[in-house]
Scaffold this active site. Sequence first.
Site, short mmCIF file in Angstrom:
data_model
loop_
_atom_site.label_atom_id
_atom_site.label_comp_id
_atom_site.label_asym_id
_atom_site.label_seq_id
_atom_site.Cartn_x
_atom_site.Cartn_y
_atom_site.Cartn_z
N ARG A 1 -36.18 -52.05 43.35
CA ARG A 1 -35.55 -50.92 43.28
C ARG A 1 -34.77 -50.01 44.28
NH1 ARG A 1 -35.87 -53.94 39.39
NH2 ARG A 1 -36.59 -53.66 37.11
N SER B 1 -38.47 -48.50 32.22
CA SER B 1 -39.51 -48.47 33.35
C SER B 1 -39.40 -47.18 33.51
CB SER B 1 -39.75 -49.42 34.07
OG SER B 1 -39.78 -50.69 33.92
N GLU C 1 -39.49 -43.91 38.57
CA GLU C 1 -38.57 -44.71 38.61
C GLU C 1 -36.66 -44.31 38.65
OE1 GLU C 1 -36.50 -48.01 36.62
OE2 GLU C 1 -37.11 -49.36 37.23
P1 FAD Z 1 -27.52 -43.87 35.55
O1 FAD Z 1 -28.01 -43.51 34.38
O2 FAD Z 1 -25.88 -42.98 34.74
O3 FAD Z 1 -27.13 -43.63 36.65
C1 FAD Z 1 -28.34 -43.96 37.31
C2 FAD Z 1 -28.31 -43.80 38.81
O4 FAD Z 1 -27.16 -43.71 39.61
C3 FAD Z 1 -28.22 -42.20 38.93
O5 FAD Z 1 -28.71 -41.73 40.27
C4 FAD Z 1 -26.35 -41.89 39.48
O6 FAD Z 1 -25.76 -40.41 40.32
C5 FAD Z 1 -25.94 -43.12 39.76
N1 FAD Z 1 -24.81 -43.34 40.27
C6 FAD Z 1 -24.25 -43.69 38.43
N2 FAD Z 1 -23.07 -44.65 38.63
C7 FAD Z 1 -22.81 -44.70 40.04
C8 FAD Z 1 -21.28 -44.28 40.47
N3 FAD Z 1 -20.89 -45.33 40.27
N4 FAD Z 1 -20.96 -44.07 42.17
C9 FAD Z 1 -23.13 -44.04 42.38
N5 FAD Z 1 -23.60 -43.82 41.87
C10 FAD Z 1 -23.63 -44.30 41.18
N6 FAD Z 1 -32.94 -51.43 35.26
C11 FAD Z 1 -33.43 -52.64 36.27
O7 FAD Z 1 -33.37 -52.84 37.03
N7 FAD Z 1 -34.26 -53.68 35.65
C12 FAD Z 1 -34.46 -53.49 34.33
O8 FAD Z 1 -34.99 -54.85 33.30
C13 FAD Z 1 -34.51 -52.23 33.21
N8 FAD Z 1 -34.07 -52.84 32.07
C14 FAD Z 1 -33.77 -51.25 31.42
C15 FAD Z 1 -34.56 -50.97 29.97
C16 FAD Z 1 -34.12 -50.71 29.30
C17 FAD Z 1 -33.90 -50.37 27.99
C18 FAD Z 1 -32.99 -48.90 29.88
C19 FAD Z 1 -33.03 -47.60 29.07
C20 FAD Z 1 -32.80 -48.89 30.78
C21 FAD Z 1 -33.08 -50.34 31.97
N9 FAD Z 1 -33.31 -50.44 33.04
C22 FAD Z 1 -33.10 -51.13 34.06
C23 FAD Z 1 -32.80 -48.90 34.01
C24 FAD Z 1 -30.63 -49.08 34.35
O9 FAD Z 1 -30.98 -49.93 33.18
C25 FAD Z 1 -29.82 -49.23 36.01
O10 FAD Z 1 -31.38 -48.44 36.45
C26 FAD Z 1 -28.70 -49.60 35.34
O11 FAD Z 1 -28.44 -50.12 36.58
C27 FAD Z 1 -28.73 -47.29 35.61
O12 FAD Z 1 -27.67 -47.45 34.98
P2 FAD Z 1 -25.90 -46.54 34.09
O13 FAD Z 1 -24.98 -46.33 34.70
O14 FAD Z 1 -26.93 -46.16 32.74
O15 FAD Z 1 -26.45 -45.40 35.62
N1 EPU Z 2 -48.13 -55.07 30.88
C1 EPU Z 2 -49.38 -54.38 30.33
N2 EPU Z 2 -49.50 -54.33 29.24
C2 EPU Z 2 -47.96 -54.29 29.01
C3 EPU Z 2 -47.17 -54.43 29.28
C4 EPU Z 2 -47.28 -55.43 30.22
O1 EPU Z 2 -50.71 -54.93 31.07
O2 EPU Z 2 -48.04 -52.98 27.73
C5 EPU Z 2 -48.32 -56.41 31.75
C6 EPU Z 2 -47.85 -58.22 30.96
O3 EPU Z 2 -49.22 -58.72 30.76
C7 EPU Z 2 -47.80 -58.98 32.26
C8 EPU Z 2 -46.96 -57.61 33.15
O4 EPU Z 2 -47.76 -57.06 32.87
O5 EPU Z 2 -48.32 -59.85 33.59
C9 EPU Z 2 -45.74 -57.26 34.21
O6 EPU Z 2 -45.27 -57.28 32.30
P1 EPU Z 2 -43.21 -57.22 32.69
O7 EPU Z 2 -42.38 -58.72 32.67
O8 EPU Z 2 -42.74 -56.73 31.34
O9 EPU Z 2 -43.32 -56.36 33.51
P2 EPU Z 2 -42.72 -55.07 33.49
O10 EPU Z 2 -43.54 -55.54 35.07
O11 EPU Z 2 -43.31 -54.48 33.00
C10 EPU Z 2 -40.45 -54.94 34.94
C11 EPU Z 2 -39.44 -53.93 35.18
C12 EPU Z 2 -38.67 -54.06 34.30
C13 EPU Z 2 -38.52 -55.91 34.40
C14 EPU Z 2 -39.20 -57.07 33.57
C15 EPU Z 2 -39.13 -58.07 33.31
C16 EPU Z 2 -39.95 -52.17 36.10
C17 EPU Z 2 -40.52 -51.19 36.79
N3 EPU Z 2 -40.10 -53.01 35.78
O12 EPU Z 2 -41.42 -54.64 34.19
O13 EPU Z 2 -37.19 -53.56 34.29
O14 EPU Z 2 -37.43 -55.67 32.75
O15 EPU Z 2 -40.10 -56.50 35.41
O16 EPU Z 2 -38.35 -58.29 35.37
O17 EPU Z 2 -40.19 -53.30 37.91
C18 EPU Z 2 -36.45 -50.93 34.29
O18 EPU Z 2 -36.32 -51.31 35.87
O19 EPU Z 2 -36.37 -49.86 33.75
C19 EPU Z 2 -36.93 -52.64 33.53
C20 EPU Z 2 -37.90 -52.74 32.34
#
Ligand code: FAD
Ligand code: EPU
Length: 353
Positions: A176, A250, A346
């Site tokens: 991240r 997250s 985050e």
């Molecule tokens: P924005 O939210 O619009 O911007 C985020 C940051 O990036 C800001 O600081 C912005 O200034 C900068 N930025 C955006 N575009 C540019 C550009 N073109 N040039 C320079 N800077 C830029 N993240 C994960 O890593 N793993 C996950 O599994 C994950 N799951 C998610 C699930 C949900 C339901 C949600 C809502 C979010 C999740 N995220 C996850 C976070 C998010 O999806 C990512 O961080 C994604 O890359 C953000 O993209 P965005 O276009 O919405 O960026």
């Molecule tokens: N867990 C709990 N309670 C909960 C949810 C999860 O105890 O309410 C435990 C699960 O049982 C599991 C562990 O936490 O053992 C990990 O859970 P999960 O696989 O859902 O992953 P996470 O660590 O909670 C991270 C990322 C997610 C990404 C998933 C899958 C971060 C901050 N978050 O979540 O990214 O999708 O792994 O790789 O690293 C995001 O960044 O927005 C995001 C959703």
Amino acid sequence: MIIGSLVSNPKAVEIQRDKALRGYNTLALQARAQAFVTVSSEEELLAALAQARELKLPLVPLGEGSNVVLAGDVDALVLRQRCRGIQVLELGKDSVTLRVAAGENWHEFVHWALQQGYYGLENLALIPGTVGAAPIQNIGAYGVELCTTLQHVHAREIADGSAVSLANEDCQFGYRDSIFKRELRDRYVITAIDLQLSRRADVTTTYPALTTYFGEHPHIEVTPQAVFDAVVAIRRSKLPDPAVVPNAGSFFKNPVIDAQVAAALLASHPDLPCFPQHDGSVKVSAAWMIERCGWKGFRRDNVGVHEQHALVLVNYGSDSGAQLLALAREIALSVQNAYRILLEIEPRVYGAA
Ligand code: FAD
Ligand code: EPU
């Protein structure tokens, strides 16, 4: 209201003033941008950067707003990056190199790549947002991070519009994390990324949730398409759709701690999920600690913690990011008191808290 357009430029950009941002962030927070522009080409981007300089406004790039918390109004020119396009740079027998424009939707691109037989991104399916934001925090999920396939990041310097390209190693990717969150924070607008994908159908299924999924579905052949489908199914089962329940995924990072600290924690909490890292440190589950502190499903006024996932804070109708951030501080404090571990937020916070 339009306050400026470059009439001398064939690709004039319309700068809107005092723009409501609720529709441009997945937490659906109300905040206003002092100025706002959408760009769909490099030429428009350059025009917008020139306008920001003329208006003496800082510039905030925005993708789909899925990783931002708007704590207040944004005193800047908010630039929505919408440049589209995918180019095949090199097609080899075993691999393909693609250039993908920053304004492409990440999940649509992942789906497109899979359909072409270009593999390696299946585990990153359904992550919201744009391609251009993906390098900022080195998006990751289900055992894969962007940095394993990314070759170059192309960008424009906000200060003067000059073009730059950074190789993978220049980006200092981590969990991240990247140089764009540290030394190069607020320096560039990313315009495109180059990725090298595999044409061999290798898969990564070591992440516990995927191992469990395929263990429970032994009849499914483990192909890239099956991994894509599994990731989509797992995510849908526990992460709220921001279009239905506003959230930013997250809210906290998983803390990465010293091996000795992790060993001590595990001695008193043997079921704490731990992920050993290459450098010997250990990533521990923030969700697990937050849940054990009693926050899962908590709701106060218009903000709360999701019932299915303790790491996801949700907005049930609050206008202000301040309420969410206050809740986040309380959660972090309780985790610190219980486990002596500091949680780090985050998403990027904009506007005064
Ligand atoms: P924005 O939210 O619009 O911007 C985020 C940051 O990036 C800001 O600081 C912005 O200034 C900068 N930025 C955006 N575009 C540019 C550009 N073109 N040039 C320079 N800077 C830029 N993240 C994960 O890593 N793993 C996950 O599994 C994950 N799951 C998610 C699930 C949900 C339901 C949600 C809502 C979010 C999740 N995220 C996850 C976070 C998010 O999806 C990512 O961080 C994604 O890359 C953000 O993209 P965005 O276009 O919405 O960026
Ligand atoms: N867990 C709990 N309670 C909960 C949810 C999860 O105890 O309410 C435990 C699960 O049982 C599991 C562990 O936490 O053992 C990990 O859970 P999960 O696989 O859902 O992953 P996470 O660590 O909670 C991270 C990322 C997610 C990404 C998933 C899958 C971060 C901050 N978050 O979540 O990214 O999708 O792994 O790789 O690293 C995001 O960044 O927005 C995001 C959703």
